[in-house]
Design a protein around this motif. Structure first.
Motif, PDB file in Angstrom:
ATOM      1  N   ALA A 109      78.249 -55.918   8.169  1.00 16.46           N
ATOM      2  CA  ALA A 109      79.532 -56.351   8.738  1.00 16.46           C
ATOM      3  C   ALA A 109      80.593 -55.340   8.322  1.00 16.46           C
ATOM      4  N   LEU A 110      81.499 -55.041   9.237  1.00 14.10           N
ATOM      5  CA  LEU A 110      82.565 -54.068   8.986  1.00 14.10           C
ATOM      6  C   LEU A 110      83.923 -54.759   9.112  1.00 14.10           C
ATOM      7  N   GLY A 111      84.804 -54.489   8.152  1.00 14.09           N
ATOM      8  CA  GLY A 111      86.187 -54.961   8.255  1.00 14.09           C
ATOM      9  C   GLY A 111      87.114 -53.813   7.896  1.00 14.09           C
ATOM     10  N   PHE A 112      88.375 -53.899   8.324  1.00 12.46           N
ATOM     11  CA  PHE A 112      89.312 -52.800   8.098  1.00 12.46           C
ATOM     12  C   PHE A 112      90.235 -53.149   6.939  1.00 12.46           C
ATOM     13  N   THR A 113      89.996 -52.525   5.823  1.00 10.85           N
ATOM     14  CA  THR A 113      90.661 -52.848   4.567  1.00 10.85           C
ATOM     15  C   THR A 113      92.053 -52.195   4.498  1.00 10.85           C
ATOM     16  N   PRO A 114      93.100 -52.837   3.986  1.00  8.49           N
ATOM     17  CA  PRO A 114      93.075 -54.174   3.409  1.00  8.49           C
ATOM     18  C   PRO A 114      93.099 -55.263   4.477  1.00  8.49           C
ATOM     19  N   SER A 115      92.272 -56.245   4.270  1.00  9.33           N
ATOM     20  CA  SER A 115      92.277 -57.404   5.148  1.00  9.33           C
ATOM     21  C   SER A 115      91.892 -58.618   4.308  1.00  9.33           C
ATOM     22  N   TYR A 116      91.522 -59.693   4.949  1.00 11.38           N
ATOM     23  CA  TYR A 116      91.296 -60.941   4.218  1.00 11.38           C
ATOM     24  C   TYR A 116      90.128 -60.787   3.240  1.00 11.38           C
ATOM     25  N   SER A 117      90.412 -61.076   1.966  1.00 19.05           N
ATOM     26  CA  SER A 117      89.438 -60.768   0.911  1.00 19.05           C
ATOM     27  C   SER A 117      88.171 -61.605   1.004  1.00 19.05           C
ATOM     28  N   MET A 118      88.212 -62.712   1.742  1.00 24.83           N
ATOM     29  CA  MET A 118      87.002 -63.533   1.850  1.00 24.83           C
ATOM     30  C   MET A 118      85.962 -62.913   2.782  1.00 24.83           C
ATOM     31  N   HIS A 119      86.372 -62.048   3.693  1.00 25.82           N
ATOM     32  CA  HIS A 119      85.373 -61.495   4.621  1.00 25.82           C
ATOM     33  C   HIS A 119      84.254 -60.773   3.858  1.00 25.82           C
ATOM     34  N   PRO A 120      84.578 -59.837   2.943  1.00 30.08           N
ATOM     35  CA  PRO A 120      83.485 -59.219   2.175  1.00 30.08           C
ATOM     36  C   PRO A 120      82.761 -60.196   1.260  1.00 30.08           C
ATOM     37  N   LEU A 121      83.475 -61.201   0.734  1.00 28.81           N
ATOM     38  CA  LEU A 121      82.794 -62.177  -0.134  1.00 28.81           C
ATOM     39  C   LEU A 121      81.803 -63.027   0.660  1.00 28.81           C
ATOM     40  N   LEU A 122      82.170 -63.387   1.872  1.00 26.55           N
ATOM     41  CA  LEU A 122      81.240 -64.144   2.715  1.00 26.55           C
ATOM     42  C   LEU A 122      80.037 -63.279   3.079  1.00 26.55           C
ATOM     43  N   ALA A 123      80.304 -62.000   3.293  1.00 27.78           N
ATOM     44  CA  ALA A 123      79.195 -61.082   3.567  1.00 27.78           C
ATOM     45  C   ALA A 123      78.256 -61.046   2.362  1.00 27.78           C
ATOM     46  N   ALA A 124      78.837 -60.937   1.155  1.00 28.99           N
ATOM     47  CA  ALA A 124      78.002 -60.889  -0.053  1.00 28.99           C
ATOM     48  C   ALA A 124      77.167 -62.158  -0.182  1.00 28.99           C
ATOM     49  N   GLY A 125      77.796 -63.290   0.034  1.00 24.85           N
ATOM     50  CA  GLY A 125      77.091 -64.564  -0.124  1.00 24.85           C
ATOM     51  C   GLY A 125      75.933 -64.720   0.840  1.00 24.85           C
ATOM     52  N   THR A 126      76.066 -64.132   2.015  1.00 23.57           N
ATOM     53  CA  THR A 126      75.005 -64.260   3.031  1.00 23.57           C
ATOM     54  C   THR A 126      74.053 -63.062   3.016  1.00 23.57           C
ATOM     55  N   GLY A 127      74.237 -62.162   2.032  1.00 21.78           N
ATOM     56  CA  GLY A 127      73.344 -61.010   1.934  1.00 21.78           C
ATOM     57  C   GLY A 127      73.576 -59.973   3.030  1.00 21.78           C
ATOM     58  N   THR A 128      74.754 -60.032   3.639  1.00 21.46           N
ATOM     59  CA  THR A 128      75.101 -59.071   4.693  1.00 21.46           C
ATOM     60  C   THR A 128      75.731 -57.837   4.051  1.00 21.46           C
ATOM     61  N   GLY A 129      75.290 -56.655   4.409  1.00 16.70           N
ATOM     62  CA  GLY A 129      75.894 -55.437   3.863  1.00 16.70           C
ATOM     63  C   GLY A 129      77.332 -55.316   4.340  1.00 16.70           C
ATOM     64  N   TRP A 130      78.224 -54.917   3.449  1.00 17.69           N
ATOM     65  CA  TRP A 130      79.643 -54.816   3.818  1.00 17.69           C
ATOM     66  C   TRP A 130      80.047 -53.358   3.980  1.00 17.69           C
ATOM     67  N   ILE A 131      80.767 -53.056   5.039  1.00 15.35           N
ATOM     68  CA  ILE A 131      81.295 -51.706   5.261  1.00 15.35           C
ATOM     69  C   ILE A 131      82.813 -51.804   5.267  1.00 15.35           C
ATOM     70  N   ASP A 132      83.423 -51.062   4.328  1.00 14.09           N
ATOM     71  CA  ASP A 132      84.880 -51.044   4.215  1.00 14.09           C
ATOM     72  C   ASP A 132      85.445 -50.066   5.229  1.00 14.09           C
ATOM     73  N   GLY A 133      85.944 -50.560   6.345  1.00 10.19           N
ATOM     74  CA  GLY A 133      86.595 -49.679   7.315  1.00 10.19           C
ATOM     75  C   GLY A 133      87.967 -49.261   6.814  1.00 10.19           C
ATOM     76  N   ARG A 134      88.464 -48.137   7.334  1.00 13.99           N
ATOM     77  CA  ARG A 134      89.737 -47.599   6.841  1.00 13.99           C
ATOM     78  C   ARG A 134      90.880 -47.910   7.806  1.00 13.99           C
ATOM     79  N   ARG A 135      92.071 -47.981   7.233  1.00 13.92           N
ATOM     80  CA  ARG A 135      93.303 -48.010   8.019  1.00 13.92           C
ATOM     81  C   ARG A 135      94.095 -46.755   7.708  1.00 13.92           C
ATOM     82  N   GLY A 136      95.044 -46.429   8.582  1.00 17.88           N
ATOM     83  CA  GLY A 136      95.874 -45.250   8.368  1.00 17.88           C
ATOM     84  C   GLY A 136      97.007 -45.553   7.418  1.00 17.88           C
ATOM     85  N   PRO A 137      97.921 -44.565   7.267  1.00 18.79           N
ATOM     86  CA  PRO A 137      99.077 -44.783   6.406  1.00 18.79           C
ATOM     87  C   PRO A 137      99.892 -45.961   6.957  1.00 18.79           C
ATOM     88  N   GLY A 138     100.499 -46.734   6.066  1.00 23.68           N
ATOM     89  CA  GLY A 138     101.257 -47.908   6.519  1.00 23.68           C
ATOM     90  C   GLY A 138     100.337 -48.985   7.062  1.00 23.68           C
TER      91      GLY A 138
END
Ligand SMILES: Cc1ncc(COP(=O)(O)O)c(C=O)c1O
Length: 381
Positions: A109-138
């Protein structure tokens, strides 16, 4: 003997549980709750609805929560029906079910960090690999950048969040469309704060008819002021609803939850009556914080992210010492404050004026004589 810690799944070892502090301070502005208690008319309706369920608690609830899903579909509009809506104990549980069905071991699962902190935690709990997507400046996310990252990683699930927590800003709909055009799997748009968006903000609900991989999650925890009731939901294609039914626990939504949520929905107008007042406080916080020289992200939510604080941990501590709890989301120099009642805004601003100033920390001699930048502030005040 082997300790329990050694029995734990390797991928969970050393992790911390989700844990926004729940301190007993006078002004709690750290979890984006609705500060307004339920009005008496809704309390009475809930009492009646819950009382009607009590004698029947010997029976399991409706496993499919059809009546509640029908009411939620009617609330959402956009031609939605119960077969395209699913509900669970908070949108956190809805998202967990989505990851159980569409993520899991060997998937990402991929999310664009910073975002809701539960998304990676839910991924961890379900054994889903987490990909930290990037955002630009600001914290910007352009359609091209978002699409390129999805193309590069080809995740099974993409999380978008609009308005985004913790930044507060709604996504440009072109980002959602660009991700949908590129994603090989499910695209979840977390719209927990949608009801607070500024006029003209388009919901991803408008895209559902043309995009079978799109899921929009919503919650009654924020605008409805129903966080303690625990009711979140999704809108998607019927196939998505069929998929989460494979992984949900039987009878996951109690009769009491279903009845309470339906009674609350029947009073949607009254409950959503607080939204305008909260938006006014949100806009006031943005203006007041900018006036004080803080960097402030535009907000479509019931919270405001403000930065330029230097050591945000010491500012956070100085606010707590003055009875005001805000959220340190782990972004250096930034804090997040929930928009609540006018009195809470007053208390927050008064405490902040003692805890932090753009040009230094009040009471800190090193700063008072011009030697210190704000990031050297200790929060003493
Ligand atoms: C972006 C986002 N999604 C979901 C949630 C969780 O809401 P719920 O109470 O429905 O589980 C939150 C809560 O803070 C949130 O910020």
């Amino acid at each position: 003997m082997t300790g329990v810690a050694d029995l734990l799944r390797e991928d969970l070892r050393g992790r911390q549980p989700y844990g926004a502090p729940q301190f007993d301070v006078p002004v709690r502005l750290n979890t984006n709750e609705n500060s307004y208690p339920l009005p008496e008319v809704v309390v009475e309706a809930l009492q009646k609805a819950l009382a009607a369920e009590l004698a029947g608690l010997n029976r399991y609830p409706d496993r499919e929560a059809v009546a509640l899903r029908t009411d939620l579909a009617a609330y959402l509009g956009h031609g939605l029906t119960a077969e395209r809506v699913w509900a669970a104990n908070g949108s956190n549980e809805v998202q967990q079910q989505l990851l159980q069905a569409f993520g899991g071991p060997g998937r990402t699962a991929l999310g664009f960090t910073p975002s809701y902190s539960m998304h990676p935690l839910l991924a961890a709990g379900t054994g889903t690999g987490w990909i930290d997507g990037r955002r630009g400046p600001g914290f910007d996310l352009s359609p091209a950048e978002a699409a390129a990252q999805v193309r590069a990683h080809r995740p099974h699930v993409v999380f978008l969040c609009s308005p985004n927590n913790p930044t507060g800003t709604a996504l440009d709909p072109a980002v959602v469309e660009a991700v949908l055009a590129e994603a090989p799997g499910l695209v979840i748009v977390d719209e927990a704060y949608a009801e607070f968006a500024r006029a003209g903000t388009r919901s991803a609900l408008t895209l559902l008819d043309d995009h079978p991989y799109l899921v929009v999650t919503r919650t009654m925890s924020k605008a409805f002021g129903f966080a303690g009731g625990r009711l979140g939901y999704l809108a998607a294609a019927p196939e998505v609803v069929a998929a989460v039914r494979l992984v949900r626990l039987p009878y996951h939504l109690s009769s009491l939850t279903q009845a309470a949520a339906r009674a609350a929905l029947a009073h949607a107008d009254v409950l959503l009556g607080t939204v305008a007042a909260i938006k006014r406080e949100r806009d006031r916080l943005v203006a007041e914080l900018r006036q004080r020289g803080a960097e402030v992200a535009d907000s479509d939510a019931n919270f405001v992210l403000f930065g330029g604080l230097g050591d945000q941990r010491s500012v956070w501590r100085a606010l707590v010492d003055r009875g005001v709890l805000v959220r340190d989301v782990g972004l250096p120099g930034w804090l997040r404050v929930t928009a609540g009642t006018p009195a809470e805004t007053d208390a927050f601003l008064a405490a902040l004026d003692q805890a932090w100033r753009r040009d230094g920390v009040p009471g800190d001699p090193a700063v008072a004589d011009g030697a210190g930048a704000p990031d050297e502030g200790s929060g003493r005040g």
